[in-house]
Every structure is written in C-alpha cells, then in structure tokens.
Motif scaffolding. Structure first.
Motif, PDB file in Angstrom:
ATOM      1  N   GLY A  51       0.825  -1.207   0.000  1.00 21.51           N
ATOM      2  CA  GLY A  51       0.000   0.000   0.000  1.00 21.51           C
ATOM      3  C   GLY A  51       0.857   1.254   0.000  1.00 21.51           C
ATOM      4  O   GLY A  51       2.086   1.203  -0.064  1.00 21.51           O
ATOM      5  N   LYS A  52       0.194   2.408   0.079  1.00 20.25           N
ATOM      6  CA  LYS A  52       0.912   3.681   0.058  1.00 20.25           C
ATOM      7  C   LYS A  52       1.760   3.841   1.315  1.00 20.25           C
ATOM      8  O   LYS A  52       1.381   3.429   2.406  1.00 20.25           O
ATOM      9  CB  LYS A  52      -0.075   4.852  -0.064  1.00 20.25           C
ATOM     10  N   LEU A  53       2.909   4.461   1.139  1.00 23.84           N
ATOM     11  CA  LEU A  53       3.832   4.647   2.243  1.00 23.84           C
ATOM     12  C   LEU A  53       3.568   5.969   2.946  1.00 23.84           C
ATOM     13  O   LEU A  53       3.062   6.918   2.352  1.00 23.84           O
ATOM     14  CB  LEU A  53       5.268   4.613   1.731  1.00 23.84           C
ATOM     15  N   ALA A  54       3.916   6.013   4.219  1.00 27.59           N
ATOM     16  CA  ALA A  54       3.716   7.226   5.007  1.00 27.59           C
ATOM     17  C   ALA A  54       4.809   7.320   6.058  1.00 27.59           C
ATOM     18  O   ALA A  54       5.355   6.297   6.491  1.00 27.59           O
ATOM     19  CB  ALA A  54       2.340   7.201   5.684  1.00 27.59           C
ATOM     20  N   PRO A  55       5.150   8.538   6.494  1.00 29.51           N
ATOM     21  CA  PRO A  55       6.180   8.695   7.531  1.00 29.51           C
ATOM     22  C   PRO A  55       5.863   7.912   8.803  1.00 29.51           C
ATOM     23  O   PRO A  55       6.769   7.554   9.556  1.00 29.51           O
ATOM     24  CB  PRO A  55       6.176  10.209   7.785  1.00 29.51           C
ATOM     25  N   ALA A 108       0.643   4.822  -8.038  1.00 29.21           N
ATOM     26  CA  ALA A 108       0.540   5.731  -6.901  1.00 29.21           C
ATOM     27  C   ALA A 108       1.399   5.263  -5.731  1.00 29.21           C
ATOM     28  O   ALA A 108       2.001   6.069  -5.021  1.00 29.21           O
ATOM     29  CB  ALA A 108      -0.915   5.856  -6.463  1.00 29.21           C
ATOM     30  N   GLN A 109       1.473   3.958  -5.555  1.00 25.67           N
ATOM     31  CA  GLN A 109       2.312   3.419  -4.485  1.00 25.67           C
ATOM     32  C   GLN A 109       3.782   3.738  -4.743  1.00 25.67           C
ATOM     33  O   GLN A 109       4.527   4.063  -3.829  1.00 25.67           O
ATOM     34  CB  GLN A 109       2.121   1.904  -4.385  1.00 25.67           C
ATOM     35  N   VAL A 123      16.524   1.322  -0.763  1.00 23.22           N
ATOM     36  CA  VAL A 123      15.102   1.171  -1.068  1.00 23.22           C
ATOM     37  C   VAL A 123      14.931   0.143  -2.188  1.00 23.22           C
ATOM     38  O   VAL A 123      15.604   0.222  -3.226  1.00 23.22           O
ATOM     39  CB  VAL A 123      14.468   2.506  -1.491  1.00 23.22           C
ATOM     40  N   ALA A 124      14.032  -0.807  -1.968  1.00 23.66           N
ATOM     41  CA  ALA A 124      13.718  -1.822  -2.970  1.00 23.66           C
ATOM     42  C   ALA A 124      12.239  -1.780  -3.296  1.00 23.66           C
ATOM     43  O   ALA A 124      11.425  -1.340  -2.474  1.00 23.66           O
ATOM     44  CB  ALA A 124      14.104  -3.214  -2.460  1.00 23.66           C
ATOM     45  N   VAL A 125      11.900  -2.225  -4.484  1.00 26.16           N
ATOM     46  CA  VAL A 125      10.491  -2.365  -4.852  1.00 26.16           C
ATOM     47  C   VAL A 125      10.247  -3.794  -5.317  1.00 26.16           C
ATOM     48  O   VAL A 125      11.100  -4.405  -5.960  1.00 26.16           O
ATOM     49  CB  VAL A 125      10.058  -1.369  -5.948  1.00 26.16           C
ATOM     50  N   GLN A 126       9.081  -4.314  -4.968  1.00 24.04           N
ATOM     51  CA  GLN A 126       8.671  -5.648  -5.402  1.00 24.04           C
ATOM     52  C   GLN A 126       7.431  -5.498  -6.267  1.00 24.04           C
ATOM     53  O   GLN A 126       6.311  -5.403  -5.763  1.00 24.04           O
ATOM     54  CB  GLN A 126       8.384  -6.542  -4.200  1.00 24.04           C
ATOM     55  N   THR A 128       4.286  -6.333  -8.740  1.00 20.47           N
ATOM     56  CA  THR A 128       3.376  -7.473  -8.778  1.00 20.47           C
ATOM     57  C   THR A 128       2.753  -7.690 -10.157  1.00 20.47           C
ATOM     58  O   THR A 128       1.944  -8.598 -10.316  1.00 20.47           O
ATOM     59  CB  THR A 128       2.245  -7.282  -7.750  1.00 20.47           C
ATOM     60  N   ASN A 129       3.117  -6.863 -11.130  1.00 23.29           N
ATOM     61  CA  ASN A 129       2.589  -7.046 -12.481  1.00 23.29           C
ATOM     62  C   ASN A 129       3.560  -6.462 -13.502  1.00 23.29           C
ATOM     63  O   ASN A 129       4.555  -5.816 -13.137  1.00 23.29           O
ATOM     64  CB  ASN A 129       1.194  -6.418 -12.627  1.00 23.29           C
ATOM     65  N   ASP A 130       3.277  -6.690 -14.769  1.00 25.81           N
ATOM     66  CA  ASP A 130       4.163  -6.251 -15.859  1.00 25.81           C
ATOM     67  C   ASP A 130       4.401  -4.749 -15.842  1.00 25.81           C
ATOM     68  O   ASP A 130       5.533  -4.284 -16.007  1.00 25.81           O
ATOM     69  CB  ASP A 130       3.555  -6.628 -17.223  1.00 25.81           C
ATOM     70  N   ALA A 131       3.321  -3.976 -15.658  1.00 23.65           N
ATOM     71  CA  ALA A 131       3.431  -2.517 -15.715  1.00 23.65           C
ATOM     72  C   ALA A 131       4.330  -1.991 -14.605  1.00 23.65           C
ATOM     73  O   ALA A 131       5.140  -1.083 -14.813  1.00 23.65           O
ATOM     74  CB  ALA A 131       2.049  -1.881 -15.630  1.00 23.65           C
ATOM     75  N   MET A 132       4.203  -2.570 -13.412  1.00 20.79           N
ATOM     76  CA  MET A 132       5.013  -2.103 -12.287  1.00 20.79           C
ATOM     77  C   MET A 132       6.459  -2.573 -12.408  1.00 20.79           C
ATOM     78  O   MET A 132       7.381  -1.877 -11.967  1.00 20.79           O
ATOM     79  CB  MET A 132       4.411  -2.574 -10.965  1.00 20.79           C
ATOM     80  N   LEU A 133       6.688  -3.737 -13.015  1.00 25.72           N
ATOM     81  CA  LEU A 133       8.058  -4.170 -13.274  1.00 25.72           C
ATOM     82  C   LEU A 133       8.741  -3.204 -14.233  1.00 25.72           C
ATOM     83  O   LEU A 133       9.892  -2.803 -14.020  1.00 25.72           O
ATOM     84  CB  LEU A 133       8.074  -5.585 -13.853  1.00 25.72           C
ATOM     85  N   LEU A 134       8.027  -2.803 -15.285  1.00 24.47           N
ATOM     86  CA  LEU A 134       8.581  -1.847 -16.236  1.00 24.47           C
ATOM     87  C   LEU A 134       8.891  -0.522 -15.551  1.00 24.47           C
ATOM     88  O   LEU A 134       9.965   0.067 -15.750  1.00 24.47           O
ATOM     89  CB  LEU A 134       7.601  -1.630 -17.394  1.00 24.47           C
ATOM     90  N   ALA A 135       7.964  -0.031 -14.720  1.00 23.34           N
ATOM     91  CA  ALA A 135       8.173   1.234 -14.022  1.00 23.34           C
ATOM     92  C   ALA A 135       9.356   1.152 -13.062  1.00 23.34           C
ATOM     93  O   ALA A 135      10.125   2.114 -12.918  1.00 23.34           O
ATOM     94  CB  ALA A 135       6.910   1.627 -13.262  1.00 23.34           C
TER      95      ALA A 135
END
Length: 286
Positions: A51-55, A108-109, A123-126, A128-135
């Motif tokens: 989900g979205k990150l927050a301080p 948005a996440q 910082v890492a990102v995981q 979950t779909n093709d579009a987010m892998l490309l981004a």
C-alpha cells in the motif's frame, strides 16, 4: 566484504503503527550476530510494506534495541541516519542498515516512495505485475536501488531481458533471495525457475544474493551461497560478486541517489568518491 541486504522484520511491522516486540527483536539480534559469525560485514534490516507509504511507518524503529558487536546506521534515540551506508566498521563488528521494500501494484504506491526515502539506507520495490516491473526498471521512480522479485511464488509476468537491462543501465540491482531454496520441494522448484529467469535476463550482472532469513538457522555462509550459483549456471566469480561487489554497488547507488539529483555512478571510484567524499562534492555543487 560480504553483504546480506535482507534480514526481514516481522510482517506486522509493515503496518501503520506496527511495532516489533522485544522477543522478535531478540530473534533479529541473534540473526544479525550469526551473520557476523559467518563472515558478513554488513546486513540490512528489511521493512516490507504494502500500500501507500507514510512517515508513520518509521515508528517501528523506535524500539530498536542495542545489537551485540554491531554498529547501527541510525541513531536509536532520534532515528536519524548516521554516516554513509558503505562506511567501514571496527574489527569484529558488523554494520546494520535500514532497508525499505515496497510491494507495488499501482503507480501511486511507487510515487509515495519519496515521502520516506531519506530515512532508509536502501530502497527496494517488489512489483506485482508487468506494468510495475517496467516502471521499477525504467526510472519512473527515482527512489529505487533494488528490484526484488518474489522468488518463492509463480509470477504473473515475465522478467524480459529488454525490460531488466533498463534497470541495469540505471545502476539498479536485481535481488535473488535464497531462503525459498531451503523450503519445501514445490517452493524450491519455483525458486530455481524464478532465479534462473533473473540470471538469464541479467546475464549475471548486477545481481545480488540475499538471505531473507527470519531465523539465525536460515543463514548460510557466503561461500556456500556462492556455490549455490552453479544450480543457476552462474559462474563462481559472478556468484561471489553478488555477495560482495554488486551489493556494495547497490549501496553506493543508494547513497549517491540520496545525495545528488539523478547522479550517475562511475564504475571506478577514487578515495574522494567514498560516501564522505560524495557528500562533500554534492555540497560544493549546490
């Protein structure tokens, strides 16, 4: 120097207002100490969020205890970062960093990463779909140092070489967690398939090994993991680099990114290019 940039915090810690109990911290401390005894010089405690990150997510670090024979990269009282992530430690000590992994299913996440980026060493990102892998691979989000794919589950996308090489060109690393390789037969088979796909897409370049070990018993010695690369047709030199030089490069990418705007990391570094020198250059340029 050997690195393990993924010692996970409990899943509940990733929730807003979540915390780590004293018993859980004690188990994490045992894992960190075991890593030191196995020959690792640097480890990262990994907070995974969905989900979205927050301080507010930073509150989980307020209860960090003292770690035996360890040097933390943040001040326990204030939470502020202390020194560069690649800064060396004293003999017999291990450096403990903070890592954030965001499980991302929509753009948005990804954009929310900027709100907490400065608090973490890496910082890492995981995706979950093709579009987010490309981004994650093409630089859509500045605050990305590692692309972390779930090694124990079947993906609903393909890690295409054309996409992955965009990440490599930007200095972003791809992570292979070995913990699923120690699980049941079905998970091990899926791990081999996923890890081999990462090796094919990267040709072994900019790959980092991590443990994702929740217990001290799940850790393995660096050279045991380097030998595991043979299963994936990753030669010994590349497999060893995934525990050492490549992991350090990921940390240098994180430091440079957070110290300068859209910086480019040169493949060779002089003494002035160490974290303290990079910070000085950034101040002079501003």
């Amino acid at each position: 120097m050997f690195y393990d940039l993924n010692i996970p915090l409990p899943e509940a810690a990733g929730k807003v207002g979540g915390h780590v109990s004293s018993q859980e911290w004690a188990q994490i401390a045992q894992t960190v100490e075991q890593a030191r005894l196995l020959g690792y010089s640097v480890v990262a405690l990994n907070l995974t969020l969905q989900g979205k990150l927050a301080p507010e997510h930073l509150s989980v670090w307020n209860t960090t205890p003292e770690f035996k024979n360890a040097q933390l990269s943040w001040d326990r009282a204030t939470g502020a970062r202390v020194g560069g992530a690649t800064r060396s430690v004293g003999r017999g000590k291990i450096r403990v960093l903070r890592r954030l992994t965001a499980v991302i299913g929509d753009a948005a996440q990804g954009h929310s990463l900027a709100s907490v980026d400065g608090a973490y060493d890496i910082v890492a990102v995981q995706p979950t779909n093709d579009a987010m892998l490309l981004a994650a691979c093409n630089g859509t989000w500045d605050a990305v140092d590692i692309v972390a794919l779930d090694m124990g589950q079947r993906w609903n996308f393909v890690a295409k070489q054309k996409v992955v090489t965009q990440a490599l060109a930007l200095g972003v690393s791809l992570e292979i967690m070995y913990q699923p390789a120690l699980a049941g037969e079905k998970t091990r088979q899926q791990w081999v398939s996923n890890a081999a796909a990462v090796v094919r897409a990267t040709r072994g370049r900019s790959v980092i090994w991590t443990s994702a070990a929740r217990r001290a018993l799940d850790l393995r010695a660096p050279y045991d993991i380097a030998n595991l690369g043979e299963v994936l047709q990753l030669n010994g030199d590349l497999s060893k680099r995934a525990l050492a030089a490549n992991a350090r490069a990921a940390l240098m990418h994180a430091f440079t990114r957070s110290s300068t705007l859209r910086a480019v990391i040169a493949p060779k570094h002089s003494a002035a290019d160490e974290p303290e020198g990079l910070a000085k250059k950034a101040r002079m340029a501003s």
